[in-house]
Design an enzyme around this catalytic site. Structure first.
Site, PDB file in Angstrom:
ATOM      1  N   SER A 139      -0.327  -0.217 -12.004  1.00 44.91           N
ATOM      2  CA  SER A 139       0.275   1.086 -11.717  1.00 44.91           C
ATOM      3  C   SER A 139       0.875   1.826 -12.898  1.00 44.91           C
ATOM      4  O   SER A 139       1.282   2.967 -12.746  1.00 44.91           O
ATOM      5  CB  SER A 139       1.364   0.924 -10.652  1.00 44.91           C
ATOM      6  OG  SER A 139       0.776   0.517  -9.438  1.00 44.91           O
ATOM      7  N   SER A 155       0.094   3.483  -8.928  1.00 42.69           N
ATOM      8  CA  SER A 155       1.049   4.206  -8.133  1.00 42.69           C
ATOM      9  C   SER A 155       1.933   5.142  -8.979  1.00 42.69           C
ATOM     10  O   SER A 155       2.605   6.008  -8.425  1.00 42.69           O
ATOM     11  CB  SER A 155       1.949   3.236  -7.375  1.00 42.69           C
ATOM     12  OG  SER A 155       2.680   2.438  -8.273  1.00 42.69           O
ATOM     13  N   LYS A 198      10.371   6.784 -12.849  1.00 45.74           N
ATOM     14  CA  LYS A 198       9.617   6.626 -11.596  1.00 45.74           C
ATOM     15  C   LYS A 198      10.609   6.369 -10.460  1.00 45.74           C
ATOM     16  O   LYS A 198      11.583   5.619 -10.621  1.00 45.74           O
ATOM     17  CB  LYS A 198       8.659   5.446 -11.739  1.00 45.74           C
ATOM     18  CG  LYS A 198       7.732   5.188 -10.553  1.00 45.74           C
ATOM     19  CD  LYS A 198       6.769   4.034 -10.892  1.00 45.74           C
ATOM     20  CE  LYS A 198       5.757   3.807  -9.774  1.00 45.74           C
ATOM     21  NZ  LYS A 198       4.844   2.690 -10.100  1.00 45.74           N
TER      22      LYS A 198
END
Lengths: 507, 99, 509
Positions: A185, A161, A86
């Site tokens: 997330s 997210s 990420k």
């Protein structure tokens, strides 16, 4: 049986199967990485999971692993198995943007501790995945670089997210990914993409080098397609770090052992607590149904289902949406145009800072920064931030009491299956409701997992099942998760994610 | 507590160093207002007797030894600088007073 | 700007008003590394060479507390008579400024590690004053802005350059309670207080306290209030508005800035004008203060506990152990040493003023008499330091060296003149005095045959000297002594030479 000479099949295996195949010589790491790079090239225009592809470096790492393996050098378990990261984690040699324009093209001069661990594990890094800007969001629609699309239905959100990481798994672009979880997330994207995501106990994984959103809530964690894969990655990522004062000074949990235990011995004597306040009132019907069916599987495996109540959870959202913006407003102050990142130059530094942040931050970020500034400002701090920290104590107490009656707590991970892109973007409060079940774990610091519970009958879209364990008991999630997964996979005849519609390959 | 007026949001945005147009401010005040209402519950439930939790996992005295670790090479330190001069980060003139 | 400038002198101001003051001192600790990262804590390096992701405030970086800084801060708190908090957290002080890498400073807010103390300050005339200490807390320093263009100050600069080497250096901020009742001695007390803090940090070994290098910084607050009338309780009268003066970087400036501010405020008050509560800057060159930028509203720092750091919880046992390591209070130590050494008040005052106290003490500890130690440090060495325009501490000579030097004199190996040459050698980096004496052959010649030979040689060219001596003019020997000293390059034992000459003359000396 996977035909390892067929890249399309190679990319459908689990990470542990890939590890076995590499060690057996059935495939080389270079071939495996290339297969994934090719897959990314073929589908990512549609999925948009990746912000940066790390082609040369990934292949070089793979080649190094192949050479060492041929030379008989001992290698870590996941050596040669590719991974996506990420874009919240700093990576030397690769841009790190946190999904924001203010960091467009920023090349960090250092590696995050977890990045260092991934490199030490000899795992080729495929690239950086898309995310809501500064991890603020539940749909990845707030990325400054465009949305990511759910591989199950490209018109739908992949969660947030960490939508990029989850989507990369469901699109067979990567077998493993690293995510971050501040309010869900990792877990919520896992739920809406039919994959597995784990938020470790707070401090279980080092935050050094993870761009901070809310320091007292953030945790990095493993994302995978199976519980066992997540366990293997968890063991790579976890551990004490002298560079992170909040990291736990205790051994990494034996997650793989726990998986074996759960898959072998069943759940006799395990008490599973259904949290009344998260039991699905107002949740989508199909979500509740699959949740109940999963409980049946747990019973069949020998577990006792009990009901517990955590009354302070009704204040969790409120506390979260005070604490997060408050800490974020301070953490994001460093984006001031001086040492790195975007600069929109004006005649004074004050004006330059304001103009830079106005242009560099998206609306959701600005909303939360202003909210956080408000919650901390003189005259309001005690009423907001101070009170929210007290709610945190109440939530911890509720969990402590609940864990006296149950070994794990469970709930649906998120109220709905993935909604359509654009559906909630203009209604922040509606968007925040995605996290109602995941937020309490972050406030309390306890570990949580989401694993696939099935597809909702009404729309055929993934539903996630959430497990929560007491602080430091991450292994327990893997034990019970593995047992549940085994039962569900037996029912489905294969992993849920293999039921995802085939993406059209554009190359 | 709620009913944040546009002027309040403007003051907060300035404190947070984010330029905002009038349209931005209008839009933002409405949205923030709604969120603030939602979080107002928080101050109702927390009372004097409940201690605040700032660290989810209780720990204390986490310190490091006073030993030197390598610093960044100055080239690395300045590599991402939007503007640099003489080995230092260059910024437009400062209005505020000397610290 | 009103017409009432500093037309009122300090004495008049003190006659008309009652002053209340407070001082914030920032002490830069001399730990090896910074407060929250492992970058070296040194002074004067090339810009941005002592920085890392943490002190540069890069995304993803995290602070970790320096244990030595915590220990030094606690020892300092104990020396100030403070209580040490059982659990204290760091806090973020949020504001935007280019020299603040994270745009927040990690400090301590409502939980300072040290609080509620009291410090004894001894003035020059021996008056003892007790200063209340509100708190002493830990925090990190900011980087350094250099303004370019214009006059080099912030006004009129075209741009600024930032160096973060200093960013993250550990500081302890000591805040006094408001100090009342010092009247016209306010400036003197303020100066003595800062000097005492300096002495303490040096005695503790946690900082060299050099104000001119920014290791000790003072911000001075002053307000004036009406003088109490007869029967009125002065302490019941409300404080006036105060000004805070920054950039006070010498003891002299502490005193003089109060003189100026008292006069400035008094002039305003006497003219019926209000004193503005503001921050001002001290200017050494003009001996005045000027206002900082006026802010429309007080800065809102939005303090909250630092989530990346854990509470500091020093055990009571450890605190007591540290208490045992505390050195004596500087004033008490000075009084004791003065008595031990038998110095007069003025001599002692001069020693303190010259920063020679520690050197003399160490030299005495190494075996030299106090008088001899004082002679060297306040005499020859002070002269050399003055000439080179440096401090005694900058000279490459130690107390051990001086003790050794005096030892050589006392043993008769060298005389005073040779000693000066040996010292010269030591200062030039040739080694310890003994080494220089050996290398240069500076030993006093006391070998009789060598001396007799030299005497006879000198007498050969001045034979009339012997006659004069026999006539009773013993001082005529001086010429031969001089000649022998010259011939031996000053290394003859002058006393012995004279004896030999007199013996040659057949006379008792």
């Amino acid at each position: 049986m996977t035909d390892w000479t067929n890249p399309a099949e190679a990319t459908r295996a689990s990470a542990l199967e890939m590890s076995d195949a590499l060690r057996a010589g059935a495939i080389t790491s270079v071939a495996l990485v290339q297969a994934h790079l090719d897959r990314i090239a073929a589908v990512d225009a549609a999925v948009h999971a990746f912000l940066h592809i790390n082609t040369d470096d990934a292949l070089a790492t793979a080649a190094g692993v192949d050479a060492d393996r041929a030379a008989g050098v001992g290698l870590p378990l996941l050596a040669g198995v590719p991974i996506a990261i990420k874009d919240i984690l700093v990576t030397k040699g690769m841009p790190t943007t946190a999904g924001s324009k203010i960091l467009e093209g920023w090349m960090p001069p250092y590696d995050a501790t977890v990045t260092t661990k991934v490199r030490a594990a000899r795992m080729p890094i495929l690239g950086k995945t898309n995310m809501d800007e500064f991890a603020m969001g539940s749909s990845t629609e707030h990325s400054a670089y465009g949305a990511t699309h759910n591989p199950w239905d490209l018109d739908r959100i992949p969660g947030g997210s960490g939508g990029g990481s989850a989507a990369s798994l469901a699109a067979w672009e990567a077998p493993l990914a690293i995510g971050s979880d501040t309010g869900g997330s990792i877990r919520q994207p896992a739920a809406v993409t039919g994959t597995v995501g784990v938020k470790p106990t707070y401090g279980g994984v080092s935050r050094y080098g993870a761009i901070a959103l809310a320091s007292s809530l953030d945790q990095l964690g493993p994302c995978a397609r199976t519980v066992a894969d997540a366990a293997a990655l968890h063991e790579v990522m976890g551990g004490h770090d002298v560079m992170d004062a909040t990291s736990l000074d205790e051994p990494v949990p034996s997650c793989l052992d726990a998986v074996r235990d759960g898959a072998t011995h069943g759940l006799k004597g395990v008490r599973v607590g259904v949290v009344k306040e998260l039991s699905g009132e107002g949740y989508q019907a199909g979500v509740k149904q699959r949740f109940e069916e999963a409980l049946d599987h747990l019973r069949a495996a020998g577990a006792e289902i009990v009901e517990v109540s955590c009354p302070s959870f009704q204040y969790a959202m409120g506390a979260y949406y005070v604490i997060l913006p408050s800490e974020a407003s301070s953490n994001l102050a460093k984006f001031d145009s001086v040492r790195f990142g975007l600069r929109v130059e004006r005649d004074t530094i004050e004006k330059t800072m304001s103009a830079t942040r106005a242009e560099g931050f998206g609306d959701e970020v600005k909303r939360r920064l202003v909210l956080g500034t408000y919650a901390l400002s003189a005259g309001y701090r005690d009423a907001y931030y101070g009170s929210a920290q007290k709610v945190r104590t109440l939530i911890q107490r509720d969990f402590t009491a609940a864990f006296e009656k149950a070994d794990v707590l469970v709930s649906p991970t998120t109220p709905t299956t993935p909604f359509k892109l654009g559906e909630r973007i203009d209604d922040p409060l509606a968007m925040y409701l995605n996290d109602v079940a995941t937020i309490p774990a972050n406030l309390a610091g306890i570990p949580g997992m989401s694993l696939p519970a099935g597809l909702a009958p009404e729309d055929g879209l993934p539903v996630g099942f959430q497990l929560l364990a007491p602080a430091h008991e991450d292994a327990r999630l893997y034990r019970i998760g593995a047992a549940l997964e085994k039962a569900l996979v037996a029912e489905w005849g294969g992993a849920l994610v293999s039921k995802a519609p085939e993406l059209e390959e554009t190359r | 507590m709620s009913n944040l007026r546009r002027a309040d949001v403007a003051r907060l945005a300035a404190l947070a160093r984010i330029d905002m147009s009038d349209d931005d401010l209008d839009r933002l005040s409405g949205q923030i207002d709604a969120i603030v209402d939602a979080v107002a519950l928080v101050s109702e439930v927390a009372n004097e007797d409940v201690p605040a939790t700032s660290h989810p996992i209780p720990m204390s005295n986490v310190h490091r030894v006073d030993e030197v670790r390598p610093s960044l090479a100055p080239a690395d330190a300045l590599a991402a600088a939007p503007e640099a001069e003489d080995g230092r980060f260059r910024v437009p003139r400062i209005l505020g007073e000397e610290a | 700007m009103s017409a009432a400038t500093h037309l009122v002198g300090y004495d008049d101001a003190m006659a008309a008003f009652d002053p209340v003051f407070g001082i914030e001192v920032h002490v830069e600790l001399n730990t090896k590394t910074k407060m929250f990262c492992g970058c070296e804590n040194t002074f004067g390096s090339e810009p941005n060479t002592q920085v890392c992701p943490v002190c540069l405030g890069l995304p993803g970086s995290m602070p970790v507390t320096n244990e030595k800084a915590v220990e030094s801060a606690i020892r300092l708190g104990l020396s100030l008579g403070c209580s040490i908090r059982e659990s204290s957290r760091f806090a973020r002080k949020n504001y935007f400024y280019p020299d603040l890498a994270k745009d927040y400073q990690i400090s301590q807010y409502d939980e300072p590690t040290s609080y509620e103390g009291e410090l004894e300050v001894v003035l020059d005339d021996g008056t003892v004053v007790m200063i209340g200490i509100e708190r002493a807390h830990m925090e990190e320093d900011a980087g350094k802005n250099t303004h370019v263009g214009g006059s080099g100050g912030i006004q009129g600069a075209s741009h600024s350059l930032v160096d973060y080497n200093r960013g993250g250096v550990p500081l302890v901020e000591i805040v006094t309670k408001p100090i009342e009742g010092m009247g016209e001695r306010t400036a003197e007390v303020a100066r003595a207080y800062v000097a005492t803090i300096r002495d303490i940090v040096r005695a503790l070994g946690i900082s060299d306290g050099r104000m001119e290098q920014g290791r000790l910084r003072a911000d001075v607050n002053l307000s004036l209030r009406a003088k109490a009338g007869p029967g009125e309780d002065q302490s019941a009268i409300e404080f006036g508005k105060r000004s805070e003066t920054k950039n006070v970087n010498s003891l002299r400036a502490v005193e003089r800035s109060i003189h100026y501010e008292a006069g400035r405020q008094a002039a305003l008050l006497l003219a019926g004008e209000p004193v503005v509560q503001e921050t001002r800057h001290w200017h050494e060159d003009t001996s005045s203060t000027t206002p900082g930028r006026s802010k429309e509203e007080a800065e809102d720092y939005r303090y909250f506990p630092e989530p990346d750091l854990l509470p500091v919880e020093p055990s009571r046992e450890w605190v007591e152990e540290l208490r045992k390591t505390l050195p004596e209070h500087p004033a008490k130590m000075r009084a004791r040493l003065q008595a031990d050494w038998g110095f007069a008040d003025l001599e002692m005052r001069d020693v303190v003023a010259a920063d020679a106290l520690d050197f003399i003490a160490d030299t005495v500890a190494a075996g030299t008499t106090p008088q001899a130690a004082r002679k060297w440090w306040m005499g020859e060495l002070a002269r050399v330091a003055n000439e080179k325009d440096v401090a005694l501490t900058d000279l490459p000579v130690t107390a051990a060296d001086i003790a050794e030097l005096q030892g050589l004199i006392d043993a008769g190996t060298i005389n005073d003149k040779l000693a000066r040459q040996a010292l010269e050698g030591t200062l030039a980096g040739e080694g310890s005095p003994a080494a220089v004496v050996a290398a240069r052959g500076l030993v006093v010649v006391s070998d009789d045959s060598a001396l007799e030979a030299a005497v006879d040689e000198a007498l050969a060219s001045q034979p009339e000297v012997l006659d004069r001596i026999r006539e009773g003019k013993l001082q005529a020997a001086g010429a031969i002594v001089g000649a022998v000293m010259k011939a031996t390059k000053g290394q003859a034992d002058a006393g012995r030479v004279r004896e030999i000459i007199l013996a040659r003359a057949g006379v008792e000396g």
